[in-house]
Design a protein around this motif. Structure first.
Motif, PDB file in Angstrom:
ATOM      1  N   LEU A   1      33.067  30.540  46.193  1.00  0.00           N
ATOM      2  CA  LEU A   1      32.805  31.791  45.470  1.00  0.00           C
ATOM      3  C   LEU A   1      31.318  32.025  45.224  1.00  0.00           C
ATOM      4  O   LEU A   1      30.947  32.962  44.515  1.00  0.00           O
ATOM      5  CB  LEU A   1      33.560  31.785  44.134  1.00  0.00           C
ATOM      6  CG  LEU A   1      35.080  31.692  44.232  1.00  0.00           C
ATOM      7  CD1 LEU A   1      35.699  31.528  42.861  1.00  0.00           C
ATOM      8  CD2 LEU A   1      35.661  32.911  44.946  1.00  0.00           C
TER       9      LEU A   1
ATOM     10  N   PRO B   1      40.295  43.026  37.706  1.00  0.00           N
ATOM     11  CA  PRO B   1      39.024  42.349  37.986  1.00  0.00           C
ATOM     12  C   PRO B   1      37.855  43.321  37.841  1.00  0.00           C
ATOM     13  O   PRO B   1      38.032  44.522  38.013  1.00  0.00           O
ATOM     14  CB  PRO B   1      39.157  41.873  39.430  1.00  0.00           C
ATOM     15  CG  PRO B   1      40.436  42.374  39.949  1.00  0.00           C
ATOM     16  CD  PRO B   1      41.173  43.060  38.849  1.00  0.00           C
TER      17      PRO B   1
ATOM     18  N   LEU C   1      34.757  45.604  38.596  1.00  0.00           N
ATOM     19  CA  LEU C   1      34.435  46.378  39.794  1.00  0.00           C
ATOM     20  C   LEU C   1      33.027  46.069  40.278  1.00  0.00           C
ATOM     21  O   LEU C   1      32.159  45.681  39.520  1.00  0.00           O
ATOM     22  CB  LEU C   1      34.522  47.880  39.496  1.00  0.00           C
ATOM     23  CG  LEU C   1      35.906  48.422  39.247  1.00  0.00           C
ATOM     24  CD1 LEU C   1      35.831  49.887  38.862  1.00  0.00           C
ATOM     25  CD2 LEU C   1      36.780  48.255  40.467  1.00  0.00           C
TER      26      LEU C   1
ATOM     27  N   ASP D   1      30.444  40.753  42.793  1.00  0.00           N
ATOM     28  CA  ASP D   1      30.243  39.697  43.777  1.00  0.00           C
ATOM     29  C   ASP D   1      31.492  39.386  44.575  1.00  0.00           C
ATOM     30  O   ASP D   1      32.538  39.977  44.403  1.00  0.00           O
ATOM     31  CB  ASP D   1      29.721  38.442  43.074  1.00  0.00           C
ATOM     32  CG  ASP D   1      30.660  37.972  41.985  1.00  0.00           C
ATOM     33  OD1 ASP D   1      31.783  38.495  41.915  1.00  0.00           O
ATOM     34  OD2 ASP D   1      30.293  37.076  41.218  1.00  0.00           O
ATOM     35  N   GLN D   2      31.311  38.421  45.415  1.00  0.00           N
ATOM     36  CA  GLN D   2      32.360  37.979  46.319  1.00  0.00           C
ATOM     37  C   GLN D   2      33.559  37.407  45.561  1.00  0.00           C
ATOM     38  O   GLN D   2      34.677  37.483  46.022  1.00  0.00           O
ATOM     39  CB  GLN D   2      31.709  36.924  47.219  1.00  0.00           C
ATOM     40  CG  GLN D   2      32.601  36.168  48.107  1.00  0.00           C
ATOM     41  CD  GLN D   2      31.801  35.136  48.901  1.00  0.00           C
ATOM     42  OE1 GLN D   2      30.587  35.131  48.913  1.00  0.00           O
ATOM     43  NE2 GLN D   2      32.495  34.261  49.553  1.00  0.00           N
TER      44      GLN D   2
ATOM     45  N   ALA E   1      34.994  38.474  42.860  1.00  0.00           N
ATOM     46  CA  ALA E   1      35.891  39.504  42.335  1.00  0.00           C
ATOM     47  C   ALA E   1      36.978  39.882  43.334  1.00  0.00           C
ATOM     48  O   ALA E   1      38.090  40.220  42.934  1.00  0.00           O
ATOM     49  CB  ALA E   1      35.092  40.738  41.922  1.00  0.00           C
ATOM     50  N   GLU E   2      36.701  39.790  44.630  1.00  0.00           N
ATOM     51  CA  GLU E   2      37.710  40.168  45.625  1.00  0.00           C
ATOM     52  C   GLU E   2      38.869  39.174  45.691  1.00  0.00           C
ATOM     53  O   GLU E   2      39.905  39.473  46.249  1.00  0.00           O
ATOM     54  CB  GLU E   2      37.080  40.344  47.005  1.00  0.00           C
ATOM     55  CG  GLU E   2      36.727  39.056  47.704  1.00  0.00           C
ATOM     56  CD  GLU E   2      36.126  39.268  49.074  1.00  0.00           C
ATOM     57  OE1 GLU E   2      36.849  39.057  50.065  1.00  0.00           O
ATOM     58  OE2 GLU E   2      34.951  39.641  49.137  1.00  0.00           O
ATOM     59  N   HIS E   3      38.694  37.991  45.112  1.00  0.00           N
ATOM     60  CA  HIS E   3      39.746  36.976  45.115  1.00  0.00           C
ATOM     61  C   HIS E   3      40.438  36.844  43.760  1.00  0.00           C
ATOM     62  O   HIS E   3      41.148  35.873  43.528  1.00  0.00           O
ATOM     63  CB  HIS E   3      39.176  35.624  45.561  1.00  0.00           C
ATOM     64  CG  HIS E   3      38.731  35.642  46.980  1.00  0.00           C
ATOM     65  ND1 HIS E   3      37.434  35.881  47.341  1.00  0.00           N
ATOM     66  CD2 HIS E   3      39.423  35.499  48.134  1.00  0.00           C
ATOM     67  CE1 HIS E   3      37.336  35.870  48.656  1.00  0.00           C
ATOM     68  NE2 HIS E   3      38.538  35.641  49.164  1.00  0.00           N
TER      69      HIS E   3
ATOM     70  N   ASN F   1      39.769  33.490  34.590  1.00  0.00           N
ATOM     71  CA  ASN F   1      39.779  34.238  35.843  1.00  0.00           C
ATOM     72  C   ASN F   1      41.040  33.866  36.611  1.00  0.00           C
ATOM     73  O   ASN F   1      41.227  32.701  36.951  1.00  0.00           O
ATOM     74  CB  ASN F   1      38.549  33.887  36.691  1.00  0.00           C
ATOM     75  CG  ASN F   1      37.261  34.237  35.997  1.00  0.00           C
ATOM     76  OD1 ASN F   1      36.988  35.398  35.757  1.00  0.00           O
ATOM     77  ND2 ASN F   1      36.474  33.225  35.659  1.00  0.00           N
TER      78      ASN F   1
ATOM     79  N   ASN G   1      43.779  35.115  43.071  1.00  0.00           N
ATOM     80  CA  ASN G   1      44.770  35.476  44.074  1.00  0.00           C
ATOM     81  C   ASN G   1      44.718  34.344  45.093  1.00  0.00           C
ATOM     82  O   ASN G   1      43.961  34.388  46.063  1.00  0.00           O
ATOM     83  CB  ASN G   1      44.423  36.823  44.713  1.00  0.00           C
ATOM     84  CG  ASN G   1      45.440  37.257  45.727  1.00  0.00           C
ATOM     85  OD1 ASN G   1      46.220  36.445  46.235  1.00  0.00           O
ATOM     86  ND2 ASN G   1      45.443  38.533  46.042  1.00  0.00           N
TER      87      ASN G   1
ATOM     88  N   LYS H   1      45.311  34.911  48.933  1.00  0.00           N
ATOM     89  CA  LYS H   1      44.176  35.550  49.610  1.00  0.00           C
ATOM     90  C   LYS H   1      43.021  34.564  49.748  1.00  0.00           C
ATOM     91  O   LYS H   1      42.352  34.519  50.786  1.00  0.00           O
ATOM     92  CB  LYS H   1      43.730  36.788  48.834  1.00  0.00           C
ATOM     93  CG  LYS H   1      42.597  37.519  49.495  1.00  0.00           C
ATOM     94  CD  LYS H   1      42.247  38.791  48.768  1.00  0.00           C
ATOM     95  CE  LYS H   1      41.127  39.514  49.511  1.00  0.00           C
ATOM     96  NZ  LYS H   1      40.758  40.754  48.848  1.00  0.00           N
TER      97      LYS H   1
ATOM     98  N   THR I   1      41.396  33.526  53.316  1.00  0.00           N
ATOM     99  CA  THR I   1      39.984  33.772  53.598  1.00  0.00           C
ATOM    100  C   THR I   1      39.263  32.474  53.928  1.00  0.00           C
ATOM    101  O   THR I   1      38.449  32.432  54.855  1.00  0.00           O
ATOM    102  CB  THR I   1      39.311  34.460  52.393  1.00  0.00           C
ATOM    103  OG1 THR I   1      40.020  35.653  52.086  1.00  0.00           O
ATOM    104  CG2 THR I   1      37.860  34.788  52.676  1.00  0.00           C
TER     105      THR I   1
END
Length: 173
Positions: A86, A130, A132, A135-136, A138-140, A155, A158, A161, A165
């Motif tokens: 992350l 999460p 908006l 960083d990277q 947040a997408e997970h 936190n 997911n 995912k 990834t």
């Protein structure tokens, strides 16, 4: 109402059915742990077990977030440093370090945890989306849970995912 009913009987008749009460405030169970200064939760169905961190065999030409592999129950498990994955730092393996065995579909991996916080049932209504933009990491995330203090937040990952990834990044090399 019958005039001879006790207060307990009246209360039981007036109380909502348990199944209705459970549906009114659904919960999800998360396996919670800490790595560095960050606290994470992974859906409990994605966690098989927790192990002591043992000897890791480094692998050549793998991404830096894969610390190596370890043998467990006849399988070779890649071990992931979540902080490196992350871009939040680097995990330190010590005598108290744990590795939890995570699974998503056919993907199985070990993940480094400094401290295991245990299982926690979290009401779905308490899970915030999460952040908006960012960083990277947040997408997970499935979402975040606010705590009483600044370091008490959680936190929620997911995990499916994340593993997908990580596998894609490892294969691309």
């Amino acid at each position: 109402m019958t005039p001879n009913s006790s207060p307990l009987q009246r209360a039981l008749r007036m109380a909502p059915d348990r199944t209705v009460a459970a549906q009114a405030r659904p919960e999800q169970e998360f396996f919670c742990f800490r790595v560095g200064e960050l606290r994470f939760g992974v859906p409990s169905e994605n966690v098989l077990e927790v192990l002591r961190a043992g000897l890791l065999t480094p692998l050549p030409r793998t991404p830096s977030f894969i610390l190596g592999v370890t043998g467990h129950r006849g399988q070779v498990l890649p071990v992931v440093d979540l902080l490196r994955f992350l871009s939040k730092g680097e995990a330190r393996i010590g005598p108290r370090t744990r590795i939890f065995v995570g699974v998503s579909g056919s993907y199985v991996s070990g993940v480094v945890a400094d401290t295991v916080l245990g299982l926690r049932r979290i009401p779905v209504a308490d899970i915030l989306p999460p952040p908006l933009g960012g960083d990277q990491a947040a997408e997970h995330l499935l979402g975040v849970v606010q705590g009483s203090g600044p370091s008490d937040g959680l936190n929620l990952l997911n995990f499916s995912k994340l593993l997908q990834t990580a596998r894609q990044r490892a294969v691309v090399r």
